[in-house]
Motif scaffolding. Sequence first.
Motif, mmCIF file in Angstrom:
data_model
loop_
_atom_site.group_PDB
_atom_site.id
_atom_site.type_symbol
_atom_site.label_atom_id
_atom_site.label_comp_id
_atom_site.label_asym_id
_atom_site.label_seq_id
_atom_site.Cartn_x
_atom_site.Cartn_y
_atom_site.Cartn_z
ATOM 1 N N LEU A 33 0.832 -1.203 0.000
ATOM 2 C CA LEU A 33 0.000 0.000 0.000
ATOM 3 C C LEU A 33 0.867 1.253 0.000
ATOM 4 O O LEU A 33 0.574 2.223 -0.715
ATOM 5 C CB LEU A 33 -0.918 0.000 1.233
ATOM 6 N N ARG A 34 1.948 1.234 0.783
ATOM 7 C CA ARG A 34 2.856 2.391 0.806
ATOM 8 C C ARG A 34 3.424 2.655 -0.585
ATOM 9 O O ARG A 34 3.468 3.816 -1.045
ATOM 10 C CB ARG A 34 3.989 2.145 1.795
ATOM 11 N N ASP A 35 3.869 1.604 -1.242
ATOM 12 C CA ASP A 35 4.427 1.763 -2.582
ATOM 13 C C ASP A 35 3.382 2.320 -3.549
ATOM 14 O O ASP A 35 3.692 3.180 -4.390
ATOM 15 C CB ASP A 35 4.950 0.423 -3.088
ATOM 16 N N ALA A 41 1.753 9.705 -5.613
ATOM 17 C CA ALA A 41 2.231 11.031 -5.222
ATOM 18 C C ALA A 41 3.474 11.476 -5.992
ATOM 19 O O ALA A 41 3.638 12.671 -6.263
ATOM 20 C CB ALA A 41 2.521 11.051 -3.724
ATOM 21 N N SER A 42 4.354 10.547 -6.341
ATOM 22 C CA SER A 42 5.658 10.906 -6.912
ATOM 23 C C SER A 42 5.563 11.802 -8.146
ATOM 24 O O SER A 42 6.262 12.833 -8.222
ATOM 25 C CB SER A 42 6.457 9.642 -7.237
ATOM 26 N N PRO A 43 4.733 11.479 -9.149
ATOM 27 C CA PRO A 43 4.664 12.385 -10.314
ATOM 28 C C PRO A 43 4.144 13.766 -9.968
ATOM 29 O O PRO A 43 4.481 14.748 -10.634
ATOM 30 C CB PRO A 43 3.692 11.652 -11.260
ATOM 31 N N LEU A 69 -1.995 0.312 9.541
ATOM 32 C CA LEU A 69 -2.054 1.565 8.787
ATOM 33 C C LEU A 69 -0.688 1.929 8.252
ATOM 34 O O LEU A 69 0.338 1.368 8.673
ATOM 35 C CB LEU A 69 -2.571 2.701 9.664
ATOM 36 N N VAL A 70 -0.647 2.871 7.325
ATOM 37 C CA VAL A 70 0.589 3.564 6.955
ATOM 38 C C VAL A 70 0.399 5.010 7.372
ATOM 39 O O VAL A 70 -0.705 5.556 7.296
ATOM 40 C CB VAL A 70 0.891 3.448 5.447
ATOM 41 N N TYR A 71 1.458 5.614 7.829
ATOM 42 C CA TYR A 71 1.329 6.952 8.413
ATOM 43 C C TYR A 71 2.497 7.829 7.994
ATOM 44 O O TYR A 71 3.519 7.354 7.495
ATOM 45 C CB TYR A 71 1.284 6.851 9.943
ATOM 46 N N GLY A 72 2.347 9.099 8.205
ATOM 47 C CA GLY A 72 3.418 10.039 7.902
ATOM 48 C C GLY A 72 3.221 11.356 8.613
ATOM 49 O O GLY A 72 2.168 11.619 9.205
ATOM 50 N N ARG A 73 4.262 12.151 8.570
ATOM 51 C CA ARG A 73 4.232 13.485 9.175
ATOM 52 C C ARG A 73 5.082 14.414 8.326
ATOM 53 O O ARG A 73 6.187 14.046 7.908
ATOM 54 C CB ARG A 73 4.795 13.429 10.595
ATOM 55 N N THR A 74 4.565 15.584 8.047
ATOM 56 C CA THR A 74 5.296 16.564 7.237
ATOM 57 C C THR A 74 5.344 17.890 7.974
ATOM 58 O O THR A 74 4.301 18.469 8.278
ATOM 59 C CB THR A 74 4.625 16.770 5.864
ATOM 60 N N ARG A 75 6.529 18.326 8.283
ATOM 61 C CA ARG A 75 6.692 19.654 8.875
ATOM 62 C C ARG A 75 6.563 20.698 7.789
ATOM 63 O O ARG A 75 7.210 20.599 6.744
ATOM 64 C CB ARG A 75 8.054 19.784 9.556
ATOM 65 N N GLU A 92 -5.875 12.702 -3.732
ATOM 66 C CA GLU A 92 -5.570 11.956 -4.949
ATOM 67 C C GLU A 92 -5.365 10.479 -4.648
ATOM 68 O O GLU A 92 -5.788 9.606 -5.410
ATOM 69 C CB GLU A 92 -4.328 12.547 -5.622
ATOM 70 N N ILE A 93 -4.703 10.170 -3.555
ATOM 71 C CA ILE A 93 -4.512 8.770 -3.161
ATOM 72 C C ILE A 93 -5.852 8.099 -2.923
ATOM 73 O O ILE A 93 -6.088 6.960 -3.346
ATOM 74 C CB ILE A 93 -3.611 8.699 -1.905
#
Length: 619
Positions: A33-35, A41-43, A69-75, A92-93
């Motif tokens: 799922l992460r991939d 998102a990459s393009p 789950l998959v998770y993230g954090r963006t400063r 978009e995801i």
Amino acid sequence: MDAGAEDAVFYSIYPGLPAGASDGDALIQLQRLRDDCLAVASPLVRGYIWQHAQFDLQPAARCDPGLPLVYGRTRYGHNLEDEWFVVYLLYEISRRIPGVYIRVWDSDGEFLLIEAAYAIPRWLKPENSQNRVFISQGSLHILPLPTSPAHVGLSLANPTLAEAVRVLSSGSVDTRASEGVQAAIGRKLEGYPERSRKNMHRVRCKVPLSVAQVLKHEPQLVALAVEAFYTRDHDAMAAASRMEKFLRGGQDEIVTVAVCLSKAMYAQLKQQVFQAPRIYPAEGQDDIGVKLACGFEMMYWERSNFQDEQAVGKTFRKGLEARGYFKDLLEGSKEHRQLLDAAFASYRETETFSRIREAMQVPAKRIDEILALEHKAEDFMNVDIPESDDDSWLYRGEDELTSAMQERQKEMDAHDKKSGAKTLAPVVEGEFDPSELTKTMKSFVDKISSFEGAEVPKSKIYFPVSMDLENFMQELKTALKLDNERAGDLQSGSSDSDSGEGIPLNCFPFESSDDDSKGEDDFMEEYSDAIQHELKNSSVSKTFAQPDVSRASGSASTSATATGDDNLHVDVDLNLLKNLLDSYSSQQGLPGPASNVLGMMGMQLPDDKEEHKRKTRRK
């Protein structure tokens, strides 16, 4: 929330895996799922420079029992655009990967609800919004309050994540938010991903060859360099004065490159006054180039030396101080040093320290790898380098702020129109009555305010506040030792100013009643006299507008100077009107506090025609 949470956006993606899946199977599916998410998102993020770090996701099979789950954090720091770009990517995801449910929040909580505040259901409040707001299939979903037994498994006030995902995946409840909510969020996401490019600023500058080589292979590292420069301290400045890594002690050649930054980064560099180190060659002292080079040197020094106590202690010590670990001990004292050594020794043994040290050193190791590659100044010569972008946007902040406020005002007007609130009536020549303004303000304060704040009326009928006024006034009377007559005046909202009379400054609610003891009488009288004495000898009275003595109709409207009375009288209505008009005039036709308050009361002030004439003559 951890360190840096005040300027970061957090997100979690729940795949709705089948119940009972083993941790191993779950991790495999989560990695897939992460991939898939990063492939979406990459393009969209290609070429984008993030303020601190790139958008990324990590799998977590056991974060919540039964809910991988998959998770993230963006400063996002000073670049709020990063936060909304993340939201766009999550939308978009959700559109392209079916069966996923996404949560996103920041230090303000459910900031998507804040953005759609004029469209969300009235029952939805911060205290019951936890685990109710999700992104799925390109739309915002809000779990409703249960209204029937059909809503099985959903807690009334605080659903768990597992309950919420179960309800969403079952499809048994219509959770899609209203079109008004979707439109409010859609306006913030409008124009992406092209809009993200407009947040970039390209600048042509001179930098050492080693800096150019790093930027060529890892342009995102410029974010860490700018941050290191912007937050520099004495130790970082000492490292920059030597320039051992990125100038090789003054031996590195200077080349011209085009560097891509976010607008926030460019502003952080541009607006700071900085003197180039003495070792820096004079021919390469380009303002932005020098700051970038020094920022890379500072960043490399901090990252590569993070394993040393000196470097770690700078961050670690701040955390200890914030928790009150050192109490009142003087920094540098023997006791202070002993506590710091003990804490640091314990910290170095933890897995957290090892993980943080490894992560901190990654950029420094990557720089070493890049600079180990063969490179020379000729690689950056005879290359078509574009000119710097126009930076006039740095000085258009007022126009952009005004535009944003006008957009928000449109939303408020649309909300008022939909809810049936009073709209501003046009002002006709000779129609403005100052007395009406003061009466309306008193009515606004007296009748539609409560302990929760002031509620904007939807019509001319005022709704009762949800509090027991009789008990409240009884408690107030008891606390302030008021007699029945004064308490009655307070409850009815009457005062001397209701009849246009002036109120003397020495009228405080500390008068003693017949039932009070003599000791309390003496204390309250002395206390009132002391306050009056302080006011009399201060300049506070000079800040109030005084009524015209020659036009005063009664003694209550006469100033103390004219009457010889020590008790200065103030016309409350006059001062209210004067302050409102001064505030309104200072807005110069733009949105502001005075027009907002008057707008909520359904009033509109006439234009200042004399001021308009003066402006016209100046033009």
